[in-house]
Design an enzyme around this catalytic site. Structure first.
Site, PDB file in Angstrom:
ATOM      1  N   MET A  80       0.812  -1.211   0.000  1.00 49.36           N
ATOM      2  CA  MET A  80       0.000   0.000   0.000  1.00 49.36           C
ATOM      3  C   MET A  80       0.856   1.276   0.000  1.00 49.36           C
ATOM      4  O   MET A  80       2.058   1.223   0.215  1.00 49.36           O
ATOM      5  CB  MET A  80      -0.928   0.000   1.218  1.00 49.36           C
ATOM      6  N   HIS A  81       0.195   2.398  -0.249  1.00 49.77           N
ATOM      7  CA  HIS A  81       0.715   3.751  -0.010  1.00 49.77           C
ATOM      8  C   HIS A  81       1.752   4.238  -1.019  1.00 49.77           C
ATOM      9  O   HIS A  81       2.077   5.420  -1.039  1.00 49.77           O
ATOM     10  CB  HIS A  81       1.323   3.888   1.390  1.00 49.77           C
ATOM     11  N   ASP A 103      -2.772  -4.902   0.510  1.00 47.94           N
ATOM     12  CA  ASP A 103      -2.318  -6.215   0.988  1.00 47.94           C
ATOM     13  C   ASP A 103      -3.069  -6.698   2.231  1.00 47.94           C
ATOM     14  O   ASP A 103      -3.463  -7.864   2.311  1.00 47.94           O
ATOM     15  CB  ASP A 103      -0.803  -6.229   1.215  1.00 47.94           C
TER      16      ASP A 103
END
Length: 489
Positions: free
Chosen positions: A78-79, A237
């Site tokens: 992520m991110h 995830d």
């Protein structure tokens, strides 16, 4: 029919092939490089993700009829910030979730814009790993690159775009950007303005199980697929792993004991705790979840055994631990600072309570218990929001330890369910692909039919009571050390 789940991780991409019955038929993994151009920075090349994913699909399907593949989906780190120009070329390497360059930008967001406004706009406050601070960093430090931006996306969404040509993301992954109005599952006008971007730069938002398109004809031909293989949006995830562990529905819980540790609680209703101690995100099932993330979990045990005790025999070290709930040594598991619930990058790992009769086993026990106590810190925040949590699934490398699972069951005083198959985001991705293809009516049905519990660890009333007293002592340690941490960094 077959369904492919692609877990785009930080060190490698893991690909999984699942059949109609939910049986895992094959798994392959392919690595790609990670770059650290400056201390605290962490980057990867999106082109490497795509190259290894395509080669991975070819390897995955060896010995299988590729024409039977019906769908593909993802779980992804992520991110990360992926930016493309008007020619759809990657402008710069992706800035990853574990990159720490945005302290200044996070301070601006949390202090100048204000945590209350961030929570109102995006249901979360700023963390260095989130995407919005990275955009601000790029505007300040790479203005020429910033001016070239036409598309902003997350790591797994780059794969979806390359495979289908659809500029898309899903609600769970988008929740971790600090750009999404999480409650209403749409981009926040206010956050776009704060970050000096337009909504046209952002992808269309889908539910995780929705089909975003089909594999491009030339790619399908290269991989030996049919021309109508559906691609589902996929999930971040942790949300994808929650699907794989059956953590869907109201009040369901999953604990992950990986390098980092997470406690993931699904909820039908949107909710934010008053201190933003937990992340409030959309989940992959059309609802919401709360997530506490501690930066060092199983990595604490690895550090203690590898670096301090100089041993790889973790099980042998745990064999010496006999008296649960009676240890006088405590350990704060903050080797890399801490995210949930304190959001303090200055926090440090700490032992306290040693005496002349403290043993090696006491110290090992303290490490395991400290991680479990820290998980309970986030668990308590979720309970204050009215969520009734009576049991949890458990996954990750640390979950292979029977002793650790027993500690968690008694420290949190909940039942711990152990799963037959634990493949995490890659399995979750395959399940989302199956839902998108109509093999299952919805995500909950897929989870009910595919996820199997093989063992349940029950809390023991006497031991749980001992650990309750220990936890009440443990929770005083961080507040007592907080000011000291700020002084010793």
């Amino acid at each position: 029919m077959f369904y492919i789940g692609i877990d785009l991780g930080t060190s490698s991409v893991k690909l999984l092939l699942m059949d109609d019955n939910g049986k895992v038929r094959n798994i392959v993994s392919r690595e790609y490089p990670l770059f650290f151009p400056h201390p605290g920075w962490s980057e990867q090349r999106p082109q490497d993700w795509y190259k290894e994913s395509i080669e991975g699909v070819k390897e995955l399907l060896q010995g299988f009829d590729a024409k039977k593949v019906a769908g593909i989906s993802f779980g992804g780190q992520m991110h990360g910030l992926v930016v493309l120009d008007e020619k759809d070329e990657v402008i710069r390497p992706a800035i990853l979730w574990n990159d720490g360059r945005t302290t200044k930008e996070c301070d601006y967001l949390n202090q100048t814009i204000g945590k209350e406004k961030l929570s109102e706009y995006a249901a979360n406050i700023a963390f260095t790993g989130f995407t919005a601070p990275k955009i601000l960093w790029m505007r300040e430090n790479e203005p020429e690159n910033f001016k070239r931006i036409k598309k902003i996306m997350l790591p797994k969404d780059y794969l979806a775009y390359k495979l289908t040509g659809t500029f898309c993301t899903d609600v769970s992954d988008a929740s971790g950007m600090l750009l999404l109005d999480v409650k209403n599952r749409r981009w926040s006008d206010e956050m776009c303005e704060i970050c000096h971007i337009t909504k046209e730069m952002l992808p269309k938002v889908y539910e995780s199980y929705e089909c975003v398109g089909t594999v491009k004809p030339e790619i399908a031909e290269e991989l030996g697929l049919t021309a109508n293989v559906k691609v589902a949006a996929g999930a971040g995830d942790n949300a994808a792993a929650a699907v794989a562990t059956g953590t869907v529905g109201d009040g369901k819980c999953n604990i992950s004991l990986g390098t980092s540790g997470t406690i993931f609680v699904s909820s039908k209703k949107f909710g934010v705790d008053e201190n933003n101690a937990l992340h409030a995100f959309c989940d992959a099932n059309g609802a919401y979840h709360l997530m506490g993330c501690m930066l060092s979990a199983a990595s604490c045990n690895k550090w203690w055994n590898d670096e301090i005790l100089q041993t790889k025999d973790y099980a042998k070290e745990q064999e010496q631990i006999k008296k649960l709930g009676e240890n006088h040594v405590y350990y704060l598991p903050y080797l890399m600072g801490e995210r949930s619930p304190y959001n303090n990058p200055n926090a440090r790992a700490t032992f306290i309570g040693m005496t002349m009769d403290t043993t090696r086993a006491d110290m090992t026990q303290a490490v395991l218990e400290g991680v479990a106590f820290a998980l309970r810190d986030s668990f308590e925040v979720a309970k204050k929001l009215g969520l009734k949590i009576e049991r949890t699934k458990i996954c990750g490398g640390g979950a292979k330890s029977p002793l650790w699972k027993k500690m968690i069951a008694n420290i949190l005083n909940i039942k711990v369910d152990v799963l037959e198959t634990e493949e995490g985001p890659s399995l979750g991705g395959a399940m989302l692909a199956a839902v998108a293809c109509g093999a299952y009516e919805n995500v909950e049905q897929a989870a009910t039919q595919i996820v199997k519990v093989v063992e349940t660890i029950e809390p023991e009333p006497e031991l749980a009571a001992k650990y309750e007293a220990r936890y009440q002592q443990y929770r005083n340690i961080y507040p007592a050390c907080k000011n000291l941490f700020d002084k010793i960094i």
